[in-house]
Design a protein around this motif. Sequence first.
Motif, PDB file in Angstrom:
ATOM      1  N   ARG A  53       0.841  -1.210   0.000  1.00 35.61           N
ATOM      2  CA  ARG A  53       0.000   0.000   0.000  1.00 35.61           C
ATOM      3  C   ARG A  53       0.870   1.252   0.000  1.00 35.61           C
ATOM      4  NH1 ARG A  53      -2.555  -0.421   4.916  1.00 35.61           N
ATOM      5  NH2 ARG A  53      -3.636  -2.183   4.017  1.00 35.61           N
ATOM      6  N   ALA A  54       1.840   1.305   0.882  1.00 36.56           N
ATOM      7  CA  ALA A  54       2.720   2.479   0.974  1.00 36.56           C
ATOM      8  C   ALA A  54       3.498   2.673  -0.320  1.00 36.56           C
ATOM      9  CB  ALA A  54       3.674   2.319   2.160  1.00 36.56           C
ATOM     10  N   TRP A  55       3.985   1.589  -0.883  1.00 38.54           N
ATOM     11  CA  TRP A  55       4.750   1.682  -2.123  1.00 38.54           C
ATOM     12  C   TRP A  55       3.873   2.257  -3.243  1.00 38.54           C
ATOM     13  CZ3 TRP A  55       9.878   0.788  -1.995  1.00 38.54           C
ATOM     14  CH2 TRP A  55      10.556   0.812  -3.207  1.00 38.54           C
ATOM     15  N   MET A  56       2.653   1.739  -3.368  1.00 39.86           N
ATOM     16  CA  MET A  56       1.762   2.213  -4.434  1.00 39.86           C
ATOM     17  C   MET A  56       1.360   3.669  -4.231  1.00 39.86           C
ATOM     18  SD  MET A  56      -0.642  -1.022  -5.468  1.00 39.86           S
ATOM     19  CE  MET A  56      -1.233  -1.352  -3.826  1.00 39.86           C
ATOM     20  N   LEU A  57       1.152   4.066  -2.987  1.00 40.89           N
ATOM     21  CA  LEU A  57       0.792   5.469  -2.736  1.00 40.89           C
ATOM     22  C   LEU A  57       1.949   6.406  -3.063  1.00 40.89           C
ATOM     23  CD1 LEU A  57      -1.348   5.127   0.504  1.00 40.89           C
ATOM     24  CD2 LEU A  57      -2.150   5.685  -1.810  1.00 40.89           C
ATOM     25  N   ALA A  58       3.172   5.978  -2.794  1.00 43.09           N
ATOM     26  CA  ALA A  58       4.337   6.789  -3.154  1.00 43.09           C
ATOM     27  C   ALA A  58       4.455   6.906  -4.676  1.00 43.09           C
ATOM     28  CB  ALA A  58       5.606   6.183  -2.559  1.00 43.09           C
ATOM     29  N   GLU A  59       4.206   5.813  -5.373  1.00 44.76           N
ATOM     30  CA  GLU A  59       4.241   5.844  -6.845  1.00 44.76           C
ATOM     31  C   GLU A  59       3.129   6.734  -7.393  1.00 44.76           C
ATOM     32  OE1 GLU A  59       5.910   1.308  -7.488  1.00 44.76           O
ATOM     33  OE2 GLU A  59       3.763   1.684  -7.454  1.00 44.76           O
ATOM     34  N   ALA A  60       1.953   6.625  -6.789  1.00 48.45           N
ATOM     35  CA  ALA A  60       0.824   7.456  -7.232  1.00 48.45           C
ATOM     36  C   ALA A  60       1.150   8.935  -7.043  1.00 48.45           C
ATOM     37  CB  ALA A  60      -0.445   7.085  -6.469  1.00 48.45           C
ATOM     38  N   LEU A  61       1.802   9.262  -5.942  1.00 48.59           N
ATOM     39  CA  LEU A  61       2.206  10.646  -5.707  1.00 48.59           C
ATOM     40  C   LEU A  61       3.189  11.113  -6.782  1.00 48.59           C
ATOM     41  CD1 LEU A  61       2.196  13.192  -3.951  1.00 48.59           C
ATOM     42  CD2 LEU A  61       4.043  12.151  -2.617  1.00 48.59           C
ATOM     43  N   ALA A  62       4.164  10.287  -7.099  1.00 46.75           N
ATOM     44  CA  ALA A  62       5.138  10.644  -8.138  1.00 46.75           C
ATOM     45  C   ALA A  62       4.454  10.842  -9.486  1.00 46.75           C
ATOM     46  CB  ALA A  62       6.210   9.562  -8.246  1.00 46.75           C
ATOM     47  N   LEU A  63       3.510   9.978  -9.804  1.00 37.44           N
ATOM     48  CA  LEU A  63       2.781  10.113 -11.068  1.00 37.44           C
ATOM     49  C   LEU A  63       1.857  11.326 -11.041  1.00 37.44           C
ATOM     50  CD1 LEU A  63       2.283   6.358 -11.572  1.00 37.44           C
ATOM     51  CD2 LEU A  63       3.074   7.858 -13.397  1.00 37.44           C
ATOM     52  N   GLY A  64       1.287  11.625  -9.890  1.00 33.72           N
ATOM     53  CA  GLY A  64       0.455  12.822  -9.764  1.00 33.72           C
ATOM     54  C   GLY A  64       1.256  14.093  -9.981  1.00 33.72           C
ATOM     55  N   VAL A  65       2.470  14.121  -9.432  1.00 37.61           N
ATOM     56  CA  VAL A  65       3.343  15.283  -9.651  1.00 37.61           C
ATOM     57  C   VAL A  65       3.697  15.392 -11.131  1.00 37.61           C
ATOM     58  CG1 VAL A  65       5.638  16.244  -9.171  1.00 37.61           C
ATOM     59  CG2 VAL A  65       4.243  15.343  -7.301  1.00 37.61           C
ATOM     60  N   ALA A  66       4.029  14.264 -11.761  1.00 34.67           N
ATOM     61  CA  ALA A  66       4.352  14.285 -13.191  1.00 34.67           C
ATOM     62  C   ALA A  66       3.152  14.757 -14.008  1.00 34.67           C
ATOM     63  CB  ALA A  66       4.792  12.901 -13.653  1.00 34.67           C
ATOM     64  N   SER A  67       1.967  14.332 -13.626  1.00 32.24           N
ATOM     65  CA  SER A  67       0.754  14.765 -14.323  1.00 32.24           C
ATOM     66  C   SER A  67       0.562  16.269 -14.188  1.00 32.24           C
ATOM     67  CB  SER A  67      -0.463  14.021 -13.762  1.00 32.24           C
ATOM     68  OG  SER A  67      -1.639  14.403 -14.424  1.00 32.24           O
ATOM     69  N   THR A  68       0.854  16.783 -13.005  1.00 35.02           N
ATOM     70  CA  THR A  68       0.747  18.228 -12.779  1.00 35.02           C
ATOM     71  C   THR A  68       1.772  18.991 -13.613  1.00 35.02           C
ATOM     72  OG1 THR A  68      -0.010  17.759 -10.539  1.00 35.02           O
ATOM     73  CG2 THR A  68       0.699  19.998 -10.975  1.00 35.02           C
ATOM     74  N   VAL A  69       2.975  18.432 -13.722  1.00 33.25           N
ATOM     75  CA  VAL A  69       4.007  19.040 -14.580  1.00 33.25           C
ATOM     76  C   VAL A  69       3.527  19.055 -16.026  1.00 33.25           C
ATOM     77  CG1 VAL A  69       6.324  18.730 -15.554  1.00 33.25           C
ATOM     78  CG2 VAL A  69       5.961  18.517 -13.083  1.00 33.25           C
ATOM     79  N   HIS A  70       2.968  17.927 -16.487  1.00 26.13           N
ATOM     80  CA  HIS A  70       2.494  17.848 -17.875  1.00 26.13           C
ATOM     81  C   HIS A  70       1.204  18.636 -18.100  1.00 26.13           C
ATOM     82  CE1 HIS A  70       5.269  14.285 -18.567  1.00 26.13           C
ATOM     83  NE2 HIS A  70       5.673  15.266 -19.355  1.00 26.13           N
ATOM     84  N   ALA A  71       0.595  19.081 -17.031  1.00 29.02           N
ATOM     85  CA  ALA A  71      -0.545  19.998 -17.163  1.00 29.02           C
ATOM     86  C   ALA A  71      -0.050  21.436 -17.325  1.00 29.02           C
ATOM     87  CB  ALA A  71      -1.450  19.890 -15.938  1.00 29.02           C
ATOM     88  N   GLY A  72       1.267  21.630 -17.150  1.00 25.16           N
ATOM     89  CA  GLY A  72       1.851  22.958 -17.277  1.00 25.16           C
ATOM     90  C   GLY A  72       1.711  23.788 -16.016  1.00 25.16           C
ATOM     91  N   LEU A  73       1.408  23.152 -14.894  1.00 27.47           N
ATOM     92  CA  LEU A  73       1.152  23.887 -13.658  1.00 27.47           C
ATOM     93  C   LEU A  73       2.390  24.085 -12.786  1.00 27.47           C
ATOM     94  CD1 LEU A  73      -2.256  22.263 -12.699  1.00 27.47           C
ATOM     95  CD2 LEU A  73      -1.863  24.457 -13.822  1.00 27.47           C
ATOM     96  N   LEU A  74       3.316  23.139 -12.793  1.00 28.28           N
ATOM     97  CA  LEU A  74       4.473  23.243 -11.903  1.00 28.28           C
ATOM     98  C   LEU A  74       5.717  23.792 -12.601  1.00 28.28           C
ATOM     99  CD1 LEU A  74       4.342  19.984  -9.744  1.00 28.28           C
ATOM    100  CD2 LEU A  74       3.724  22.301  -9.099  1.00 28.28           C
ATOM    101  N   VAL A  75       5.952  23.310 -13.801  1.00 24.98           N
ATOM    102  CA  VAL A  75       7.158  23.701 -14.534  1.00 24.98           C
ATOM    103  C   VAL A  75       6.738  24.156 -15.929  1.00 24.98           C
ATOM    104  CG1 VAL A  75       9.425  22.960 -15.358  1.00 24.98           C
ATOM    105  CG2 VAL A  75       8.472  21.964 -13.267  1.00 24.98           C
ATOM    106  N   PRO A  76       6.971  25.417 -16.263  1.00 23.25           N
ATOM    107  CA  PRO A  76       6.583  25.877 -17.597  1.00 23.25           C
ATOM    108  C   PRO A  76       7.398  25.177 -18.690  1.00 23.25           C
ATOM    109  CG  PRO A  76       7.429  27.701 -16.235  1.00 23.25           C
ATOM    110  CD  PRO A  76       7.537  26.453 -15.442  1.00 23.25           C
ATOM    111  N   GLY A  77       6.744  24.945 -19.808  1.00 22.52           N
ATOM    112  CA  GLY A  77       7.423  24.350 -20.960  1.00 22.52           C
ATOM    113  C   GLY A  77       7.322  22.847 -21.065  1.00 22.52           C
TER     114      GLY A  77
END
Length: 127
Positions: A15-39
Amino acid sequence: MANPTAPVLRPQAARAWMLAEALALGVASTVHAGLLVPGYAHPQARIAEAVIATVLVLASVETWLRPEHARRAAIFGQGFALVGTLVGLLTIVLGIGPHTVPDVAYHALLLAVLVTGLTVAVRCRPV
């Protein structure tokens, strides 16, 4: 064949491992939404990462709600995430998806984490 000396892990580890992975993917999704890192906006990558993160969260919830099915849920969640990440890597190789150095590095690191997570899931046993 399973290693008889390998440690048996509890659902909490998967459970902990999957939640950590989900967090990493959520951050990547936010980056690809253009919200965290421009470009680095890329709508298709954003959606794919959000879907994979959601599946990992749902698999984690399943390990909590039904610990007797934790191993199956964890293997499914990890397997889905691994296949989805391999598809993402394939899009990079084919030049379809984002192919910046950070994207390639992220996918390589994520693959290593997911393979480890799948190992955790396979070793998972009920409480």
